[in-house]
Design a protein around this motif. Sequence first.
Motif, PDB file in Angstrom:
ATOM      1  N   VAL A 198       0.822  -1.223   0.057  1.00 55.30           N
ATOM      2  CA  VAL A 198       0.000   0.023  -0.034  1.00 55.30           C
ATOM      3  C   VAL A 198       0.898   1.094   0.124  1.00 55.30           C
ATOM      4  CG1 VAL A 198      -0.049   0.017   2.523  1.00 55.30           C
ATOM      5  CG2 VAL A 198      -1.898   1.108   1.067  1.00 55.30           C
ATOM      6  N   CYS A 199       2.150   1.186   0.439  1.00 56.88           N
ATOM      7  CA  CYS A 199       2.998   2.246   0.559  1.00 56.88           C
ATOM      8  C   CYS A 199       3.370   2.963  -0.976  1.00 56.88           C
ATOM      9  CB  CYS A 199       4.379   1.750   0.924  1.00 56.88           C
ATOM     10  SG  CYS A 199       4.958   0.103   0.652  1.00 56.88           S
ATOM     11  N   CYS A 200       3.118   1.984  -1.996  1.00 53.67           N
ATOM     12  CA  CYS A 200       3.675   2.333  -3.189  1.00 53.67           C
ATOM     13  C   CYS A 200       2.702   2.043  -4.506  1.00 53.67           C
ATOM     14  CB  CYS A 200       4.735   1.305  -3.969  1.00 53.67           C
ATOM     15  SG  CYS A 200       6.304   1.666  -2.841  1.00 53.67           S
ATOM     16  N   PHE A 201       1.395   1.434  -4.337  1.00 59.40           N
ATOM     17  CA  PHE A 201       0.396   1.163  -5.251  1.00 59.40           C
ATOM     18  C   PHE A 201      -0.686   2.292  -5.539  1.00 59.40           C
ATOM     19  CE2 PHE A 201      -3.374  -1.026  -7.130  1.00 59.40           C
ATOM     20  CZ  PHE A 201      -2.819  -0.801  -8.487  1.00 59.40           C
ATOM     21  N   CYS A 252       7.393  -7.139   2.444  1.00 61.89           N
ATOM     22  CA  CYS A 252       7.901  -7.469   1.115  1.00 61.89           C
ATOM     23  C   CYS A 252       7.181  -6.689   0.050  1.00 61.89           C
ATOM     24  CB  CYS A 252       7.507  -8.944   1.084  1.00 61.89           C
ATOM     25  SG  CYS A 252       8.540  -9.937   1.719  1.00 61.89           S
ATOM     26  N   CYS A 253       7.310  -5.401   0.248  1.00 67.94           N
ATOM     27  CA  CYS A 253       7.031  -4.585  -1.108  1.00 67.94           C
ATOM     28  C   CYS A 253       7.768  -4.717  -2.207  1.00 67.94           C
ATOM     29  CB  CYS A 253       6.681  -3.105  -0.544  1.00 67.94           C
ATOM     30  SG  CYS A 253       6.406  -1.858  -1.971  1.00 67.94           S
ATOM     31  N   THR A 254       7.411  -5.110  -3.210  1.00 70.02           N
ATOM     32  CA  THR A 254       8.287  -5.386  -4.474  1.00 70.02           C
ATOM     33  C   THR A 254       8.997  -3.940  -5.002  1.00 70.02           C
ATOM     34  OG1 THR A 254       6.364  -5.483  -5.714  1.00 70.02           O
ATOM     35  CG2 THR A 254       7.376  -7.682  -5.412  1.00 70.02           C
ATOM     36  N   SER A 255       8.074  -3.046  -4.868  1.00 71.27           N
ATOM     37  CA  SER A 255       8.448  -1.605  -5.450  1.00 71.27           C
ATOM     38  C   SER A 255       9.459  -1.030  -4.340  1.00 71.27           C
ATOM     39  CB  SER A 255       7.204  -0.704  -5.479  1.00 71.27           C
ATOM     40  OG  SER A 255       7.563   0.455  -5.940  1.00 71.27           O
ATOM     41  N   CYS A 256       9.123  -1.123  -2.999  1.00 71.95           N
ATOM     42  CA  CYS A 256      10.353  -0.621  -2.263  1.00 71.95           C
ATOM     43  C   CYS A 256      11.625  -1.272  -2.230  1.00 71.95           C
ATOM     44  CB  CYS A 256       9.845  -0.736  -0.777  1.00 71.95           C
ATOM     45  SG  CYS A 256       8.345   0.564  -0.199  1.00 71.95           S
ATOM     46  N   ARG A 257      11.464  -2.487  -2.231  1.00 70.68           N
ATOM     47  CA  ARG A 257      12.733  -3.461  -2.355  1.00 70.68           C
ATOM     48  C   ARG A 257      13.082  -3.961  -3.723  1.00 70.68           C
ATOM     49  NH1 ARG A 257      12.228  -7.438   2.421  1.00 70.68           N
ATOM     50  NH2 ARG A 257      14.055  -7.976   1.716  1.00 70.68           N
TER      51      ARG A 257
HETATM   52 ZN   LIG Z   1       6.651   0.025  -1.072  1.00 70.68          ZN
END
Ligand SMILES: [Zn+2]
Length: 283
Positions: A198-201, A252-257
């Motif tokens: 939710v941090c990135c979507f 496990c955020c794919t976009s953050c990591r």
């Molecule tokens: Zn993220």
Amino acid sequence: MGSRKMLSSKGKISDYSLEFKVTNGLSYYISSLLLEKHGILVVFTTRRGGVSAEPYASLNLAFHVGDDRDCVLKNREILCNTLGIDLKRMVCAEQVHGASVALVDEKAVGKGAFSIDESIPDTDSLVTGQENIPLALFFADCVPVILVEPKRRMIAVVHAGWKGIYKDIISNTLKLMSFDKSLDKKNLLAFIGPSIGVCCFKAGTELIRNFSARFNGQDWLQKDRIDLRSLAKRQLIENCVLPKNIYACDNCCTSCRKDTFFSYRAEGGKTGRQAAMAMICSQ
Ligand SMILES: [Zn+2]
């Protein structure tokens, strides 16, 4: 006295949580207890441990993204050799962001293992109740969901992106699994792998409007960002999966990591794919 006993039983009896492991340079998440206790393999790979060059570095497992075919094959071999899987038996799907589910049996063995053209067409979810058939789907932000009924020994791998979640692919998968009357939904375990958080979507107004019409409440929305993982959990629970049996790969955020995972959004669309894979091992 009592608390010690409680702690040890809590840790031993029902902790199927995903663990991060590194074997032969390959890093992945696995439910070790599930493998040990029921002989069922549940794995989510990362981007580490393969041979592909940027922007597919290094463990790209998908043929359709523009990577060198030999590198993808080598990566699939590395993965299968590390986990003790026969690549020739791997079953993959075309993955069209739809909501169709395929029941996989011996006739489908090897479909998509060596080429996307031979994968099961127009399908985003694979179910099997047969041993020694590795099911694999590929991801770079969408939510990978693996379902396991350990007593009946039935598994599913689901590609649940925002479209799949909107079109109810999780529910469709559980409906197909339930055709087998010996399957007990109370026993179902669900694993949610690395996906965009939710941090990135960030979503546009039209998508938010459509989601608001489709999903009640607002717990899945934070300002202009959608929490796909929480919607996946909601759909699992609505379909009788017990909340205590849902194991998510948190943080496990794919976009953050981007160092660990492929992210379609974070890398402008040109990137590799990690896998969600499950198999009922022979007993
Ligand atoms: Zn993220």
